[in-house]
Design a protein around this motif. Sequence first.
Motif, PDB file in Angstrom:
ATOM      1  N   GLY A   1       0.440  -1.359   0.416  1.00 17.51           N
ATOM      2  CA  GLY A   1       0.035   0.388   0.198  1.00 17.51           C
ATOM      3  C   GLY A   1       1.140   1.365   0.301  1.00 17.51           C
ATOM      4  N   ILE A   2       2.340   1.258   0.778  1.00 20.60           N
ATOM      5  CA  ILE A   2       2.720   2.835   0.777  1.00 20.60           C
ATOM      6  C   ILE A   2       3.823   2.874   0.389  1.00 20.60           C
ATOM      7  N   GLY A   3       4.278   1.407  -0.419  1.00 21.36           N
ATOM      8  CA  GLY A   3       5.380   1.623  -1.491  1.00 21.36           C
ATOM      9  C   GLY A   3       6.884   1.882  -0.129  1.00 21.36           C
ATOM     10  N   LEU A   4       7.698   0.873  -0.645  1.00 21.92           N
ATOM     11  CA  LEU A   4       9.295   1.089  -0.310  1.00 21.92           C
ATOM     12  C   LEU A   4       9.475   2.704   0.805  1.00 21.92           C
TER      13      LEU A   4
ATOM     14  N   PRO B   1      -8.197  -4.683  -8.798  1.00 24.82           N
ATOM     15  CA  PRO B   1      -7.755  -3.454  -9.080  1.00 24.82           C
ATOM     16  C   PRO B   1      -9.024  -2.821  -8.549  1.00 24.82           C
ATOM     17  N   TRP B   2      -8.488  -1.328  -7.748  1.00 25.40           N
ATOM     18  CA  TRP B   2      -9.956  -0.371  -6.935  1.00 25.40           C
ATOM     19  C   TRP B   2      -9.619   1.232  -7.581  1.00 25.40           C
ATOM     20  N   THR B   3     -10.501   1.355  -8.345  1.00 27.75           N
ATOM     21  CA  THR B   3     -11.039   3.281  -8.294  1.00 27.75           C
ATOM     22  C   THR B   3     -11.670   3.740  -7.493  1.00 27.75           C
ATOM     23  N   LEU B   4     -11.065   5.621  -7.212  1.00 30.66           N
ATOM     24  CA  LEU B   4     -12.131   5.608  -6.302  1.00 30.66           C
ATOM     25  C   LEU B   4     -12.100   7.125  -7.811  1.00 30.66           C
ATOM     26  N   THR B   5     -13.836   6.933  -7.654  1.00 28.39           N
ATOM     27  CA  THR B   5     -14.226   8.129  -8.559  1.00 28.39           C
ATOM     28  C   THR B   5     -14.406   9.124  -8.038  1.00 28.39           C
ATOM     29  N   VAL B   6     -14.314  11.229  -8.076  1.00 32.79           N
ATOM     30  CA  VAL B   6     -14.776  11.747  -7.481  1.00 32.79           C
ATOM     31  C   VAL B   6     -15.236  13.020  -8.453  1.00 32.79           C
ATOM     32  N   GLU B   7     -16.900  13.476  -8.528  1.00 34.92           N
ATOM     33  CA  GLU B   7     -17.594  13.596  -9.847  1.00 34.92           C
ATOM     34  C   GLU B   7     -18.036  15.045  -9.225  1.00 34.92           C
ATOM     35  N   GLY B   8     -19.228  15.590  -9.590  1.00 33.98           N
ATOM     36  CA  GLY B   8     -20.139  16.540  -9.092  1.00 33.98           C
ATOM     37  C   GLY B   8     -19.851  17.436  -9.375  1.00 33.98           C
TER      38      GLY B   8
ATOM     39  N   VAL C   1     -16.916  19.849  -8.961  1.00 36.45           N
ATOM     40  CA  VAL C   1     -15.711  19.822  -9.008  1.00 36.45           C
ATOM     41  C   VAL C   1     -15.318  21.124 -10.372  1.00 36.45           C
ATOM     42  N   ALA C   2     -13.805  21.723  -9.772  1.00 35.17           N
ATOM     43  CA  ALA C   2     -13.600  21.646 -11.574  1.00 35.17           C
ATOM     44  C   ALA C   2     -12.938  20.819 -11.896  1.00 35.17           C
ATOM     45  N   LYS C   3     -12.263  19.985 -10.938  1.00 33.88           N
ATOM     46  CA  LYS C   3     -11.494  19.016 -11.907  1.00 33.88           C
ATOM     47  C   LYS C   3     -11.795  17.296 -11.903  1.00 33.88           C
ATOM     48  N   PRO C   4     -12.697  17.041 -12.218  1.00 33.37           N
ATOM     49  CA  PRO C   4     -12.918  15.896 -11.587  1.00 33.37           C
ATOM     50  C   PRO C   4     -12.308  14.361 -12.133  1.00 33.37           C
ATOM     51  N   GLY C   5     -12.569  13.578 -11.585  1.00 38.19           N
ATOM     52  CA  GLY C   5     -11.523  12.146 -11.986  1.00 38.19           C
ATOM     53  C   GLY C   5     -11.185  11.327 -11.161  1.00 38.19           C
ATOM     54  N   LYS C   6     -10.849  10.216 -11.732  1.00 40.75           N
ATOM     55  CA  LYS C   6     -11.046   8.888 -10.707  1.00 40.75           C
ATOM     56  C   LYS C   6      -9.715   8.396 -10.670  1.00 40.75           C
ATOM     57  N   VAL C   7      -9.242   7.973  -9.316  1.00 43.51           N
ATOM     58  CA  VAL C   7      -7.858   7.150  -8.996  1.00 43.51           C
ATOM     59  C   VAL C   7      -7.817   6.173  -8.243  1.00 43.51           C
ATOM     60  N   ASP C   8      -6.542   5.530  -9.046  1.00 43.75           N
ATOM     61  CA  ASP C   8      -6.839   3.790  -8.663  1.00 43.75           C
ATOM     62  C   ASP C   8      -6.150   4.720  -7.379  1.00 43.75           C
ATOM     63  N   VAL C   9      -6.610   3.553  -5.545  1.00 40.56           N
ATOM     64  CA  VAL C   9      -6.518   3.440  -4.508  1.00 40.56           C
ATOM     65  C   VAL C   9      -5.238   2.676  -4.124  1.00 40.56           C
ATOM     66  N   TRP C  10      -4.961   1.879  -4.251  1.00 42.50           N
ATOM     67  CA  TRP C  10      -3.829   1.450  -4.685  1.00 42.50           C
ATOM     68  C   TRP C  10      -2.130   2.612  -4.631  1.00 42.50           C
ATOM     69  N   GLN C  11      -2.572   2.946  -5.669  1.00 39.31           N
ATOM     70  CA  GLN C  11      -2.046   4.041  -6.208  1.00 39.31           C
ATOM     71  C   GLN C  11      -1.465   4.838  -4.693  1.00 39.31           C
ATOM     72  N   LEU C  12      -2.942   5.332  -4.459  1.00 36.28           N
ATOM     73  CA  LEU C  12      -3.104   6.703  -4.009  1.00 36.28           C
ATOM     74  C   LEU C  12      -2.455   6.612  -2.997  1.00 36.28           C
ATOM     75  N   MET C  13      -2.729   4.999  -1.901  1.00 33.39           N
ATOM     76  CA  MET C  13      -1.768   4.979  -0.972  1.00 33.39           C
ATOM     77  C   MET C  13      -0.729   5.436  -0.619  1.00 33.39           C
ATOM     78  N   SER C  14      -0.251   4.229  -1.928  1.00 33.02           N
ATOM     79  CA  SER C  14       1.607   4.248  -2.342  1.00 33.02           C
ATOM     80  C   SER C  14       2.434   6.701  -2.577  1.00 33.02           C
ATOM     81  N   GLU C  15       0.770   7.283  -2.879  1.00 31.62           N
ATOM     82  CA  GLU C  15       1.681   8.327  -2.536  1.00 31.62           C
ATOM     83  C   GLU C  15       1.047   9.584  -1.931  1.00 31.62           C
TER      84      GLU C  15
END
Length: 335
Positions: free
Chosen positions: A31-34, A112-119, A121-135
């Motif tokens: 999840g968090i990366g080395l 995989p698991w993605t999380l969508t943010v919309e409505g 917002v000026a910049k709607p988008g979709k993120v990969d949750v596992w990548q989000l953890m690492s970042e």
Amino acid sequence: MLIKTKKRGDLAEGSATSETAYLNRRTLLKGIGLGGMLAAGGAYAGLLDFLSSDSEEREAAERKALQFSPHSPGPSLTLTPEAKAINHNNFYEFGTGKTDPARNSQSLKVEPWTLTVEGEVAKPGKVDVWQLMSESQLEERVYRMRCVEAWSMVIPWIGFELGKFLQRFEPTSRAKYVAFETLYDPGQMPGQKSRYLGGGIDYPYVEGLRIDEAMNPLTILTVGLYGKTLPPQNGAPIRLVVPWKYGFKGIKSIVKIRLLEKMPPTTWNILAPNEYGFYANVNPAVDHPRWSQATERFIGPGGPLSVTRQETLPFNGYGDQVASLYSQMNLRKYF
């Protein structure tokens, strides 16, 4: 690997020193990366020595009382044992019994698991949750958790502030509320396929917050607990934790977040509006129609006969941080 920490005394409940001993190297490092950083509620030392300690020492450390931070004055907090926190759950998508989620959710596919943010917002988008953890700069926060059913736990969560996450999508001035939605997959979630197993809920499960509640620094998106990534029964891979509200507001296995101008409908409020209000702030002065909320059964160390009954605190003990959000509201009407 020694995980770096950073002091966060202004928000954390206390020093969560020993709970990192529950580190699951494969899942958490994935999840968090080395190079990831876990910022705990308080600094700790000797992690490598502790990881090699015997099971009795670990069990003793699990029961160690955690002191309140100066911003959460009061008595010491005792952690709920991990085994109880992962085997006593409400997650009706996997059944209505407290042990059903642990038994029925283990085949949930969290990758995989993605999380969508919309409505709004000026910049709607979709993120990969596992990548989000690492970042993300993850933090460990020890919070009380109070269920509307009048039982409670104390859990060391791992996650990041919801407000900071939402800011990357640039909410507009019309964003007054935030709505959340759980995965809808009857093939994996038997409670969604059967009204009997799922408690009669019209799925997918939805929840919501006012925008100022969502932006409060106590509100977090959680990806782990007890030093590990979330197990399915606790809402893997990502859930909401709002510590001053009843637990049903902490929606699990989130796939969508929408920022809205109007108050969104929420699952339990739709099902029984006289019992489950939109706000759901912990309030010992406002009883549930079928039971008192003045006290709670704390699920802590010990066997089934060692039940601790304690007084419920307004806003679950977080009034200093959040009571001002509701200063102009009648909390009996807006429960």
